[in-house]
Design a protein around this motif. Structure first.
Motif, PDB file in Angstrom:
ATOM      1  N   TYR A  38       0.837  -1.201   0.000  1.00 16.67           N
ATOM      2  CA  TYR A  38       0.000   0.000   0.000  1.00 16.67           C
ATOM      3  C   TYR A  38       0.872   1.252   0.000  1.00 16.67           C
ATOM      4  O   TYR A  38       0.634   2.180  -0.771  1.00 16.67           O
ATOM      5  CB  TYR A  38      -0.921  -0.014   1.216  1.00 16.67           C
ATOM      6  CG  TYR A  38      -1.658   1.280   1.417  1.00 16.67           C
ATOM      7  CD1 TYR A  38      -2.761   1.593   0.642  1.00 16.67           C
ATOM      8  CD2 TYR A  38      -1.244   2.198   2.377  1.00 16.67           C
ATOM      9  CE1 TYR A  38      -3.432   2.793   0.805  1.00 16.67           C
ATOM     10  CE2 TYR A  38      -1.905   3.395   2.546  1.00 16.67           C
ATOM     11  CZ  TYR A  38      -3.003   3.685   1.769  1.00 16.67           C
ATOM     12  OH  TYR A  38      -3.657   4.871   1.938  1.00 16.67           O
ATOM     13  N   PHE A  39       1.884   1.285   0.875  1.00 17.51           N
ATOM     14  CA  PHE A  39       2.741   2.463   0.936  1.00 17.51           C
ATOM     15  C   PHE A  39       3.574   2.623  -0.335  1.00 17.51           C
ATOM     16  O   PHE A  39       3.804   3.742  -0.799  1.00 17.51           O
ATOM     17  CB  PHE A  39       3.649   2.427   2.174  1.00 17.51           C
ATOM     18  CG  PHE A  39       2.922   2.811   3.425  1.00 17.51           C
ATOM     19  CD1 PHE A  39       2.489   4.111   3.610  1.00 17.51           C
ATOM     20  CD2 PHE A  39       2.669   1.884   4.414  1.00 17.51           C
ATOM     21  CE1 PHE A  39       1.820   4.487   4.762  1.00 17.51           C
ATOM     22  CE2 PHE A  39       2.002   2.240   5.567  1.00 17.51           C
ATOM     23  CZ  PHE A  39       1.574   3.542   5.741  1.00 17.51           C
ATOM     24  N   TYR A  40       3.990   1.516  -0.929  1.00 20.05           N
ATOM     25  CA  TYR A  40       4.739   1.593  -2.187  1.00 20.05           C
ATOM     26  C   TYR A  40       3.867   2.177  -3.300  1.00 20.05           C
ATOM     27  O   TYR A  40       4.292   3.058  -4.046  1.00 20.05           O
ATOM     28  CB  TYR A  40       5.266   0.211  -2.575  1.00 20.05           C
ATOM     29  CG  TYR A  40       5.999   0.200  -3.882  1.00 20.05           C
ATOM     30  CD1 TYR A  40       7.277   0.721  -3.987  1.00 20.05           C
ATOM     31  CD2 TYR A  40       5.396  -0.312  -5.029  1.00 20.05           C
ATOM     32  CE1 TYR A  40       7.957   0.732  -5.193  1.00 20.05           C
ATOM     33  CE2 TYR A  40       6.059  -0.315  -6.240  1.00 20.05           C
ATOM     34  CZ  TYR A  40       7.333   0.207  -6.320  1.00 20.05           C
ATOM     35  OH  TYR A  40       7.987   0.217  -7.523  1.00 20.05           O
ATOM     36  N   GLU A  41       2.632   1.686  -3.399  1.00 19.15           N
ATOM     37  CA  GLU A  41       1.722   2.203  -4.420  1.00 19.15           C
ATOM     38  C   GLU A  41       1.399   3.672  -4.179  1.00 19.15           C
ATOM     39  O   GLU A  41       1.305   4.457  -5.122  1.00 19.15           O
ATOM     40  CB  GLU A  41       0.433   1.381  -4.454  1.00 19.15           C
ATOM     41  CG  GLU A  41       0.610   0.001  -5.045  1.00 19.15           C
ATOM     42  CD  GLU A  41       0.972   0.039  -6.510  1.00 19.15           C
ATOM     43  OE1 GLU A  41       0.473   0.905  -7.249  1.00 19.15           O
ATOM     44  OE2 GLU A  41       1.773  -0.802  -6.929  1.00 19.15           O
ATOM     45  N   SER A  42       1.230   4.056  -2.920  1.00 16.61           N
ATOM     46  CA  SER A  42       0.969   5.461  -2.604  1.00 16.61           C
ATOM     47  C   SER A  42       2.155   6.327  -3.002  1.00 16.61           C
ATOM     48  O   SER A  42       1.978   7.420  -3.552  1.00 16.61           O
ATOM     49  CB  SER A  42       0.693   5.623  -1.108  1.00 16.61           C
ATOM     50  OG  SER A  42      -0.464   4.933  -0.737  1.00 16.61           O
ATOM     51  N   PHE A  43       3.357   5.851  -2.718  1.00 15.74           N
ATOM     52  CA  PHE A  43       4.555   6.598  -3.087  1.00 15.74           C
ATOM     53  C   PHE A  43       4.646   6.749  -4.604  1.00 15.74           C
ATOM     54  O   PHE A  43       4.954   7.835  -5.115  1.00 15.74           O
ATOM     55  CB  PHE A  43       5.797   5.878  -2.547  1.00 15.74           C
ATOM     56  CG  PHE A  43       7.082   6.522  -2.950  1.00 15.74           C
ATOM     57  CD1 PHE A  43       7.505   7.698  -2.352  1.00 15.74           C
ATOM     58  CD2 PHE A  43       7.881   5.952  -3.932  1.00 15.74           C
ATOM     59  CE1 PHE A  43       8.695   8.306  -2.727  1.00 15.74           C
ATOM     60  CE2 PHE A  43       9.067   6.548  -4.314  1.00 15.74           C
ATOM     61  CZ  PHE A  43       9.473   7.729  -3.708  1.00 15.74           C
ATOM     62  N   GLN A  44       4.358   5.686  -5.332  1.00 20.25           N
ATOM     63  CA  GLN A  44       4.393   5.748  -6.795  1.00 20.25           C
ATOM     64  C   GLN A  44       3.365   6.735  -7.331  1.00 20.25           C
ATOM     65  O   GLN A  44       3.627   7.475  -8.281  1.00 20.25           O
ATOM     66  CB  GLN A  44       4.142   4.358  -7.388  1.00 20.25           C
ATOM     67  CG  GLN A  44       5.250   3.371  -7.131  1.00 20.25           C
ATOM     68  CD  GLN A  44       6.545   3.785  -7.807  1.00 20.25           C
ATOM     69  OE1 GLN A  44       6.549   4.329  -8.897  1.00 20.25           O
ATOM     70  NE2 GLN A  44       7.642   3.538  -7.125  1.00 20.25           N
ATOM     71  N   GLU A  45       2.181   6.767  -6.723  1.00 24.07           N
ATOM     72  CA  GLU A  45       1.129   7.687  -7.162  1.00 24.07           C
ATOM     73  C   GLU A  45       1.534   9.140  -6.903  1.00 24.07           C
ATOM     74  O   GLU A  45       1.310  10.007  -7.743  1.00 24.07           O
ATOM     75  CB  GLU A  45      -0.178   7.360  -6.442  1.00 24.07           C
ATOM     76  CG  GLU A  45      -1.364   8.151  -6.918  1.00 24.07           C
ATOM     77  CD  GLU A  45      -1.784   7.828  -8.344  1.00 24.07           C
ATOM     78  OE1 GLU A  45      -2.465   8.685  -8.949  1.00 24.07           O
ATOM     79  OE2 GLU A  45      -1.423   6.757  -8.860  1.00 24.07           O
ATOM     80  N   VAL A  46       2.144   9.389  -5.756  1.00 26.70           N
ATOM     81  CA  VAL A  46       2.611  10.744  -5.443  1.00 26.70           C
ATOM     82  C   VAL A  46       3.691  11.154  -6.432  1.00 26.70           C
ATOM     83  O   VAL A  46       3.697  12.295  -6.921  1.00 26.70           O
ATOM     84  CB  VAL A  46       3.118  10.820  -3.983  1.00 26.70           C
ATOM     85  CG1 VAL A  46       3.881  12.108  -3.738  1.00 26.70           C
ATOM     86  CG2 VAL A  46       1.963  10.705  -3.006  1.00 26.70           C
ATOM     87  N   GLN A  47       4.595  10.254  -6.763  1.00 27.77           N
ATOM     88  CA  GLN A  47       5.650  10.568  -7.728  1.00 27.77           C
ATOM     89  C   GLN A  47       5.062  10.844  -9.108  1.00 27.77           C
ATOM     90  O   GLN A  47       5.523  11.734  -9.820  1.00 27.77           O
ATOM     91  CB  GLN A  47       6.651   9.405  -7.826  1.00 27.77           C
ATOM     92  CG  GLN A  47       7.488   9.228  -6.583  1.00 27.77           C
ATOM     93  CD  GLN A  47       8.416  10.394  -6.342  1.00 27.77           C
ATOM     94  OE1 GLN A  47       8.879  11.034  -7.267  1.00 27.77           O
ATOM     95  NE2 GLN A  47       8.679  10.679  -5.088  1.00 27.77           N
ATOM     96  N   ARG A  48       4.049  10.096  -9.477  1.00 33.64           N
ATOM     97  CA  ARG A  48       3.438  10.272 -10.795  1.00 33.64           C
ATOM     98  C   ARG A  48       2.724  11.615 -10.895  1.00 33.64           C
ATOM     99  O   ARG A  48       2.787  12.293 -11.923  1.00 33.64           O
ATOM    100  CB  ARG A  48       2.456   9.141 -11.069  1.00 33.64           C
ATOM    101  CG  ARG A  48       1.922   9.129 -12.501  1.00 33.64           C
ATOM    102  CD  ARG A  48       1.014   7.964 -12.768  1.00 33.64           C
ATOM    103  NE  ARG A  48      -0.211   8.002 -11.998  1.00 33.64           N
ATOM    104  CZ  ARG A  48      -1.281   8.748 -12.313  1.00 33.64           C
ATOM    105  NH1 ARG A  48      -1.255   9.514 -13.378  1.00 33.64           N
ATOM    106  NH2 ARG A  48      -2.363   8.712 -11.581  1.00 33.64           N
ATOM    107  N   GLN A  49       2.059  12.024  -9.841  1.00 33.42           N
ATOM    108  CA  GLN A  49       1.303  13.274  -9.863  1.00 33.42           C
ATOM    109  C   GLN A  49       2.167  14.492  -9.549  1.00 33.42           C
ATOM    110  O   GLN A  49       1.705  15.614  -9.694  1.00 33.42           O
ATOM    111  CB  GLN A  49       0.147  13.207  -8.871  1.00 33.42           C
ATOM    112  CG  GLN A  49      -0.902  12.208  -9.267  1.00 33.42           C
ATOM    113  CD  GLN A  49      -2.061  12.178  -8.289  1.00 33.42           C
ATOM    114  OE1 GLN A  49      -2.064  12.892  -7.287  1.00 33.42           O
ATOM    115  NE2 GLN A  49      -3.039  11.361  -8.563  1.00 33.42           N
ATOM    116  N   GLU A  50       3.373  14.272  -9.101  1.00 32.22           N
ATOM    117  CA  GLU A  50       4.306  15.341  -8.758  1.00 32.22           C
ATOM    118  C   GLU A  50       3.701  16.319  -7.753  1.00 32.22           C
ATOM    119  O   GLU A  50       3.868  17.529  -7.848  1.00 32.22           O
ATOM    120  CB  GLU A  50       4.763  16.082 -10.014  1.00 32.22           C
ATOM    121  CG  GLU A  50       5.523  15.191 -10.986  1.00 32.22           C
ATOM    122  CD  GLU A  50       5.997  15.935 -12.217  1.00 32.22           C
ATOM    123  OE1 GLU A  50       5.688  17.129 -12.347  1.00 32.22           O
ATOM    124  OE2 GLU A  50       6.675  15.315 -13.033  1.00 32.22           O
TER     125      GLU A  50
END
Length: 66
Positions: A38-50
């Motif tokens: 969950y935290f990995y996916e959240s981190f990836q989403e934050v990186q994608r949305q900048e």
């Protein structure tokens, strides 16, 4: 009198205790993996949305305007 209060776990011996321990460990491991996922996916989403970059830009603009 204390013998009538047995729950069944004492009577069946170590076999159930070992099984319960393995199941608890397995469920704990699965839960831990799901939390990390969950935290990995959240981190990836934050990186994608900048989101962080946008927030830093807004803070810099606000501090520069004063």
């Amino acid at each position: 009198m204390s013998e009538s209060n047995n729950t069944g776990h004492e009577q069946s011996g170590k076999k159930i205790s070992t099984f319960e321990t393995k199941m608890s460990f397995g469920l704990g491991l699965i839960t831990l993996l799901l939390i990390f996922g969950y935290f990995y996916e959240s981190f990836q989403e934050v990186q994608r949305q900048e989101v962080i970059v946008i927030a830093i830009d807004i803070i810099e603009a606000a501090s520069g305007a004063e």
